[in-house]
Design an enzyme around this catalytic site. Structure first.
Site, PDB file in Angstrom:
ATOM      1  N   ARG A  66       6.148   9.162 -28.833  1.00 42.74           N
ATOM      2  CA  ARG A  66       4.865   9.858 -28.973  1.00 42.74           C
ATOM      3  C   ARG A  66       3.903   9.524 -27.843  1.00 42.74           C
ATOM      4  O   ARG A  66       2.996  10.304 -27.545  1.00 42.74           O
ATOM      5  CB  ARG A  66       4.274   9.574 -30.359  1.00 42.74           C
ATOM      6  CG  ARG A  66       5.091  10.232 -31.470  1.00 42.74           C
ATOM      7  CD  ARG A  66       4.548   9.909 -32.836  1.00 42.74           C
ATOM      8  NE  ARG A  66       4.736   8.533 -33.215  1.00 42.74           N
ATOM      9  CZ  ARG A  66       5.721   8.071 -33.981  1.00 42.74           C
ATOM     10  NH1 ARG A  66       6.603   8.905 -34.478  1.00 42.74           N
ATOM     11  NH2 ARG A  66       5.809   6.795 -34.262  1.00 42.74           N
ATOM     12  N   GLU A  72       5.271  -2.511 -36.950  1.00 49.20           N
ATOM     13  CA  GLU A  72       4.791  -2.551 -38.331  1.00 49.20           C
ATOM     14  C   GLU A  72       5.960  -2.476 -39.301  1.00 49.20           C
ATOM     15  O   GLU A  72       5.936  -3.080 -40.356  1.00 49.20           O
ATOM     16  CB  GLU A  72       3.794  -1.404 -38.585  1.00 49.20           C
ATOM     17  CG  GLU A  72       3.021  -1.601 -39.887  1.00 49.20           C
ATOM     18  CD  GLU A  72       2.235  -0.370 -40.311  1.00 49.20           C
ATOM     19  OE1 GLU A  72       2.211   0.624 -39.593  1.00 49.20           O
ATOM     20  OE2 GLU A  72       1.671  -0.450 -41.414  1.00 49.20           O
TER      21      GLU A  72
HETATM   22  P1  AMP Z   1       2.797  -1.371 -33.536  1.00 51.64           P
HETATM   23  O1  AMP Z   1       3.733  -1.999 -32.565  1.00 51.64           O
HETATM   24  O2  AMP Z   1       2.850  -1.997 -34.889  1.00 51.64           O
HETATM   25  O3  AMP Z   1       1.385  -1.296 -32.977  1.00 51.64           O
HETATM   26  O4  AMP Z   1       3.305   0.094 -33.766  1.00 51.64           O
HETATM   27  C1  AMP Z   1       2.948   1.089 -32.903  1.00 51.64           C
HETATM   28  C2  AMP Z   1       4.070   2.069 -32.680  1.00 51.64           C
HETATM   29  O5  AMP Z   1       4.760   2.401 -33.866  1.00 51.64           O
HETATM   30  C3  AMP Z   1       3.518   3.343 -32.138  1.00 51.64           C
HETATM   31  O6  AMP Z   1       4.454   3.873 -31.215  1.00 51.64           O
HETATM   32  C4  AMP Z   1       3.347   4.233 -33.352  1.00 51.64           C
HETATM   33  O7  AMP Z   1       3.678   5.551 -33.024  1.00 51.64           O
HETATM   34  C5  AMP Z   1       4.318   3.641 -34.384  1.00 51.64           C
HETATM   35  N1  AMP Z   1       3.683   3.314 -35.679  1.00 51.64           N
HETATM   36  C6  AMP Z   1       3.567   2.097 -36.252  1.00 51.64           C
HETATM   37  N2  AMP Z   1       2.969   2.143 -37.446  1.00 51.64           N
HETATM   38  C7  AMP Z   1       2.676   3.440 -37.648  1.00 51.64           C
HETATM   39  C8  AMP Z   1       2.038   4.148 -38.699  1.00 51.64           C
HETATM   40  N3  AMP Z   1       1.546   3.544 -39.799  1.00 51.64           N
HETATM   41  N4  AMP Z   1       1.895   5.481 -38.561  1.00 51.64           N
HETATM   42  C9  AMP Z   1       2.359   6.115 -37.452  1.00 51.64           C
HETATM   43  N5  AMP Z   1       2.977   5.509 -36.426  1.00 51.64           N
HETATM   44  C10 AMP Z   1       3.153   4.187 -36.520  1.00 51.64           C
END
Ligand code: AMP
Length: 178
Positions: free
Chosen positions: A63, A100
């Protein structure tokens, strides 16, 4: 709150328990299908980052490509993809990290960043910050300098900014709760 922030928050769809139970997934496809709003999002990112020297944009698969490529075009900059493991054909640098909802790896071509390049890292959403931090570490291992990290949306309740302390982090719209 700006009108743009309100419009972004209204247009993002939340899907509960995706991709696993307990996760409230923020789906930006409902924003991107709206051409006018999509253009306003790109324009706001351009306005936010047009000052100061940036040499390259690194977009995080997948994305981050949707957000980063038009931004690179509008700023007249090169675009570098940070991809999931096994997708890049040439010599590459790899890193593993937590996100996450699981563990993942990220890779970047070794010749994509030159020593001293000033790089803007771009993704659609900041959750825990692990993905963006991994992308920054790849840039830095190749001798680049991260001048900032740009997101369309931010899940502020997950405190990703704490993990990204020391970096200039900007998002266009925050969600304070899921
Ligand atoms: P993080 O590494 O936890 O900051 O996760 C960010 C990445 O995972 C990004 O590329 C987001 O597109 C995706 N992502 C993580 N959690 C979510 C969520 N709750 N909703 C949508 N995309 C998420």
């Amino acid at each position: 709150m700006t009108t743009l922030e309100q419009d972004i928050r209204r247009s993002v769809r939340t899907i509960k328990d995706y991709p696993r139970k307990g996760i409230a997934f923020k789906d930006l496809t409902t924003l991107w299908k709206n051409g006018r709003l999509n253009r306003r999002v790109t324009a706001a990112l351009v306005a936010s980052w047009r000052r100061g020297r940036i040499d390259k944009i690194v977009g995080i698969e997948a994305r981050g490509f949707i957000v980063g490529a038009p931004l690179a075009d509008r700023l007249g900059l090169g675009f570098v993809p940070a991809r999931k493991v096994g997708k890049l054909p040439g010599d590459k640098m790899s890193v593993n990290y937590e996100l996450e909802y699981g563990r993942q790896g990220l890779e970047i071509h070794s010749d994509a960043i030159s020593k001293g390049d000033r790089v803007l890292v771009v993704d659609d959403l900041l959750a825990t910050g692990g993905t963006a931090k991994a992308a920054c570490s790849l840039v830095e291992r190749l001798g680049g300098e991260v001048v900032g990290i740009a997101f369309v949306t931010e899940l502020s309740y997950l405190k990703g900014r704490e993990k990204l302390a020391g970096y200039e982090v900007r998002s266009l719209a925050k969600f304070d709760s899921d």
